[in-house]
Design an enzyme around this catalytic site. Structure first.
Site, PDB file in Angstrom:
ATOM      1  N   HIS A  25      90.813  49.194  76.852  1.00  0.00           N
ATOM      2  CA  HIS A  25      91.839  48.182  77.111  1.00  0.00           C
ATOM      3  C   HIS A  25      93.163  48.653  76.512  1.00  0.00           C
ATOM      4  O   HIS A  25      93.252  49.754  75.948  1.00  0.00           O
ATOM      5  CB  HIS A  25      91.421  46.803  76.582  1.00  0.00           C
ATOM      6  CG  HIS A  25      91.066  46.755  75.119  1.00  0.00           C
ATOM      7  ND1 HIS A  25      91.953  47.100  74.118  1.00  0.00           N
ATOM      8  CD2 HIS A  25      89.916  46.388  74.476  1.00  0.00           C
ATOM      9  CE1 HIS A  25      91.397  46.934  72.937  1.00  0.00           C
ATOM     10  NE2 HIS A  25      90.149  46.522  73.120  1.00  0.00           N
ATOM     11  N   HIS A  55      93.453  50.190  72.953  1.00  0.00           N
ATOM     12  CA  HIS A  55      93.136  51.613  72.806  1.00  0.00           C
ATOM     13  C   HIS A  55      94.319  52.468  73.275  1.00  0.00           C
ATOM     14  O   HIS A  55      94.693  53.455  72.635  1.00  0.00           O
ATOM     15  CB  HIS A  55      91.904  51.972  73.647  1.00  0.00           C
ATOM     16  CG  HIS A  55      90.682  51.170  73.332  1.00  0.00           C
ATOM     17  ND1 HIS A  55      90.144  50.259  74.211  1.00  0.00           N
ATOM     18  CD2 HIS A  55      89.888  51.142  72.228  1.00  0.00           C
ATOM     19  CE1 HIS A  55      89.064  49.713  73.668  1.00  0.00           C
ATOM     20  NE2 HIS A  55      88.890  50.221  72.463  1.00  0.00           N
ATOM     21  N   CYS A  93      76.549  44.307  61.071  1.00  0.00           N
ATOM     22  CA  CYS A  93      77.186  43.959  62.343  1.00  0.00           C
ATOM     23  C   CYS A  93      77.033  45.149  63.276  1.00  0.00           C
ATOM     24  O   CYS A  93      77.592  46.224  63.008  1.00  0.00           O
ATOM     25  CB  CYS A  93      78.655  43.613  62.162  1.00  0.00           C
ATOM     26  SG  CYS A  93      79.540  43.374  63.734  1.00  0.00           S
ATOM     27  N   CYS A 145      80.432  46.333  64.760  1.00  0.00           N
ATOM     28  CA  CYS A 145      81.239  47.182  63.870  1.00  0.00           C
ATOM     29  C   CYS A 145      80.483  48.426  63.434  1.00  0.00           C
ATOM     30  O   CYS A 145      81.089  49.357  62.891  1.00  0.00           O
ATOM     31  CB  CYS A 145      81.656  46.409  62.618  1.00  0.00           C
ATOM     32  SG  CYS A 145      82.823  45.063  62.898  1.00  0.00           S
ATOM     33  N   CYS A 174      80.456  37.858  62.039  1.00  0.00           N
ATOM     34  CA  CYS A 174      81.448  38.878  61.720  1.00  0.00           C
ATOM     35  C   CYS A 174      82.842  38.341  62.024  1.00  0.00           C
ATOM     36  O   CYS A 174      83.078  37.786  63.107  1.00  0.00           O
ATOM     37  CB  CYS A 174      81.165  40.135  62.544  1.00  0.00           C
ATOM     38  SG  CYS A 174      82.483  41.368  62.487  1.00  0.00           S
ATOM     39  N   HIS A 207      84.132  40.328  65.273  1.00  0.00           N
ATOM     40  CA  HIS A 207      83.465  40.163  66.568  1.00  0.00           C
ATOM     41  C   HIS A 207      83.021  38.731  66.861  1.00  0.00           C
ATOM     42  O   HIS A 207      82.614  38.416  67.980  1.00  0.00           O
ATOM     43  CB  HIS A 207      82.251  41.097  66.659  1.00  0.00           C
ATOM     44  CG  HIS A 207      82.629  42.534  66.821  1.00  0.00           C
ATOM     45  ND1 HIS A 207      82.808  43.378  65.750  1.00  0.00           N
ATOM     46  CD2 HIS A 207      82.885  43.279  67.924  1.00  0.00           C
ATOM     47  CE1 HIS A 207      83.154  44.574  66.187  1.00  0.00           C
ATOM     48  NE2 HIS A 207      83.207  44.544  67.489  1.00  0.00           N
ATOM     49  N   LYS A 249      93.328  38.978  68.626  1.00  0.00           N
ATOM     50  CA  LYS A 249      93.204  40.416  68.763  1.00  0.00           C
ATOM     51  C   LYS A 249      92.573  40.751  70.116  1.00  0.00           C
ATOM     52  O   LYS A 249      91.662  40.077  70.573  1.00  0.00           O
ATOM     53  CB  LYS A 249      92.339  40.974  67.633  1.00  0.00           C
ATOM     54  CG  LYS A 249      92.093  42.485  67.709  1.00  0.00           C
ATOM     55  CD  LYS A 249      91.241  42.936  66.543  1.00  0.00           C
ATOM     56  CE  LYS A 249      90.968  44.428  66.594  1.00  0.00           C
ATOM     57  NZ  LYS A 249      90.014  44.821  67.621  1.00  0.00           N
ATOM     58  N   LYS A 258      87.323  42.840  74.458  1.00  0.00           N
ATOM     59  CA  LYS A 258      86.566  42.683  75.694  1.00  0.00           C
ATOM     60  C   LYS A 258      85.582  41.526  75.570  1.00  0.00           C
ATOM     61  O   LYS A 258      85.366  40.770  76.510  1.00  0.00           O
ATOM     62  CB  LYS A 258      85.817  43.982  76.020  1.00  0.00           C
ATOM     63  CG  LYS A 258      86.704  45.078  76.569  1.00  0.00           C
ATOM     64  CD  LYS A 258      87.143  44.775  77.983  1.00  0.00           C
ATOM     65  CE  LYS A 258      87.991  45.910  78.535  1.00  0.00           C
ATOM     66  NZ  LYS A 258      88.493  45.607  79.879  1.00  0.00           N
TER      67      LYS A 258
END
Length: 526
Positions: free
Chosen positions: A21, A24, A130, A133, A155, A158, A305, A308
């Site tokens: 996305h 990145h 996690c 992560c 987490c 996430h 943040k 996806k």
């Protein structure tokens, strides 16, 4: 950094459990701008990017998609991650995959070295893990879940529940490096930047470091430990080593000595891995620590943040298909202060495209060259006697080049754009003030008209050079239209730190047609 020095810059290697996305792509572009700038400055530059392909998350994702882990990562790398580099014009020198033999073989050499030196031992560990992560979490890293996860600890990154794991693992004696790391941070205040990132890391290490579990035995998708093949290397311990395995560690020491140490550009969510675990690993192995770790902020969409899993991920080509790669690169490097969080919106992108790129830079270039063509048959005229207004433009260009390079040195990429854009604004104001179209009406003003258009053309030459790392396509179009390559050479060969020097465009050069650098967009992408 003086010309001729080595500049090795890296992105993180990205986890290939899903497609990329714009978060990145943001990191890729930032590293690429730095690499392009240093190359044009004459520094020995090397840019590394790549993919992180081991770990439990990859195994689970592949299984869910009916593929083996190797099939899954091969598919994602070739269909999504490598094409991303073309989509946003990344000029990387190397692309490493953690499934490459050059990586896997030399990770084993590194681990064996640490094991033989007594930095690795066996033990048992139980904790909250996690999978997203690929990290054991402390209680402070967890938050109360909401919705379907209400009543559970999840987490913080996430927003998914962690798993309790109890395994016999191998541990790295990271606790041995609490004081050496603190001493290193104090001796080298710029090692971690920006300052907010440095303060976070220092405070974390001051609390004292625990030894790090560096192996997993509950699954087998990873690099097997050279002394115990029932364990695979913890995915982060594996992944971090890419920065030296790509650079020659274990098989080309001369290459490693030439390139290393590196400047790492990473998102702030993986800062501790790079600024704490990574230098501790290198210290243990007797390898020099990185030159710098820079933790940039997050891209936010709707205040959250980019993710996806939360359906806030935007594919880079969703933007480039409409606005083009140059606009993508310019927008994210200018609209967000590098090092801080920044919010993305289609409305802001569209407004900046129209105001700054199409009307600002693009219109400046097209009308300047059009007037050279109209009034001088396309031949760049000589300047006559300079007025304070003409000299002011030369001063702005000289100052902008110096300020832009200084900003690059401190990785303040947004400040680099701001410095260069003073030239765009100054030239637009200069043309409005001098009114060359009015001067052209009276033959008595021919000398003055020559000076004005010579000054404007020289300003465009400087802009093409200085903006080349940010907008490689548009600046190449402008360079071609200026037709200076036969005399000055290729655009990417121009010494960027000398871009502020005046009178570089040869008098008598015949300019060519310039296609629209930033075409009008009829409808905004939504």
């Amino acid at each position: 950094m003086s010309a001729g020095k080595s500049f090795y810059v890296t992105t993180p290697i990205f986890y290939v459990n899903d497609v990329p996305h714009i978060g990145h792509a943001y990191t890729e572009v930032a590293a690429d701008v730095l690499a392009r700038w240093h190359r044009q400055a004459g520094d020995r530059t090397w840019m590394l990017t790549g993919t992180d392909e081991h770990g439990e998350k990859i195994l689970r994702t592949a299984t869910a998609n009916g593929a083996t882990p190797q099939e899954w990562v091969d598919r994602l790398v070739e269909s999504a991650w490598k094409p991303l580099l073309d989509t946003i014009d990344i000029s990387n020198d190397d692309f490493i995959r953690t499934t490459d033999a050059r990586h896997e073989d030399n990770v084993k050499k590194f681990l064996q070295h640490l094991y033989d030196a007594g930095y690795i031992y066996t033990g048992e560990y139980e904790g909250s893990y996690c999978v997203g992560c690929e990290e054991y979490k402390q209680d402070s890293d967890l938050v109360e879940g909401t919705g379907e996860f209400a009543g559970e600890k999840v987490c913080a990154i996430h927003s998914k529940p962690v798993e309790n794991l109890h395994e016999k693992n191998y541990f790295f004696r990271m606790s041995d490096f609490t004081q050496p790391l603190l001493d290193m941070y104090e001796a080298n205040p710029n090692f971690v930047q920006p300052e907010s990132a440095r303060n976070e890391v220092v405070q974390f290490v001051k609390q004292g470091l625990n030894d790090l579990s560096i192996s997993r035995s509950s699954f087998d998708w990873g690099i097997k430990l050279p002394w115990d093949d029932s364990h695979v290397v913890y995915v982060w311990f594996d992944a971090l080593l890419n920065y030296i395995t790509a650079a020659g560690y274990g098989y080309d020491e001369e290459k490693l000595a030439t390139l290393w140490p590196a400047t790492h550009i990473v998102g702030k969510d993986i800062l501790r891995f790079h600024a704490v675990i990574w230098p501790a690993m290198l210290m243990a192995a007797g390898v020099e620590v990185p030159h710098q770790v820079y933790g940039h902020g997050w891209l936010l969409v709707g205040g959250e943040k980019m993710s996806k899993s939360k359906l806030t991920g935007i594919a880079p080509n969703d933007i480039t298909d409409t606005f083009g790669s140059d606009a993508f690169r310019y927008y994210f490097m200018s609209a967000i202060s590098f090092g801080q969080d920044g919010s993305f919106s289609w409305e802001d992108l569209s407004a900046r495209y129209q105001a700054e790129l199409a009307n600002g830079f693009g219109n400046l270039a097209s009308r300047t060259l059009a007037m050279v063509t109209r009034y001088f048959d396309g031949v760049v005229p000589a300047a006559g006697e300079l007025t304070p207004s003409d000299k002011a433009i030369a001063d702005v260009v000289a100052s902008a080049a110096v300020e832009a390079d200084a900003a690059i040195e401190r990785l303040a990429i947004h400040d680099t754009v701001t410095a260069i854009w003073t030239i765009v604004d100054a030239l637009n104001g200069y043309i409005t003030e001098q009114e060359p179209w009015a001067l052209a009406k009276d033959p008595a003003n021919a000398g003055r008209l020559s000076t004005v258009l010579n000054t404007a053309t020289e300003g465009l030459r400087a802009l093409a050079v200085l903006l080349s790392p940010f907008m490689p396509q548009a600046t190449q179009k402008l360079w071609s239209a200026l037709n200076v390559e036969p005399n000055l050479g290729a655009l990417t060969a121009q010494p960027i730190r000398e871009a502020g020097k005046w009178n570089q465009v040869p008098i008598g050069t015949t300019v060519g047609a310039l296609e629209a650098l930033f075409p009008r967009i009829e409808s905004s992408a939504e």
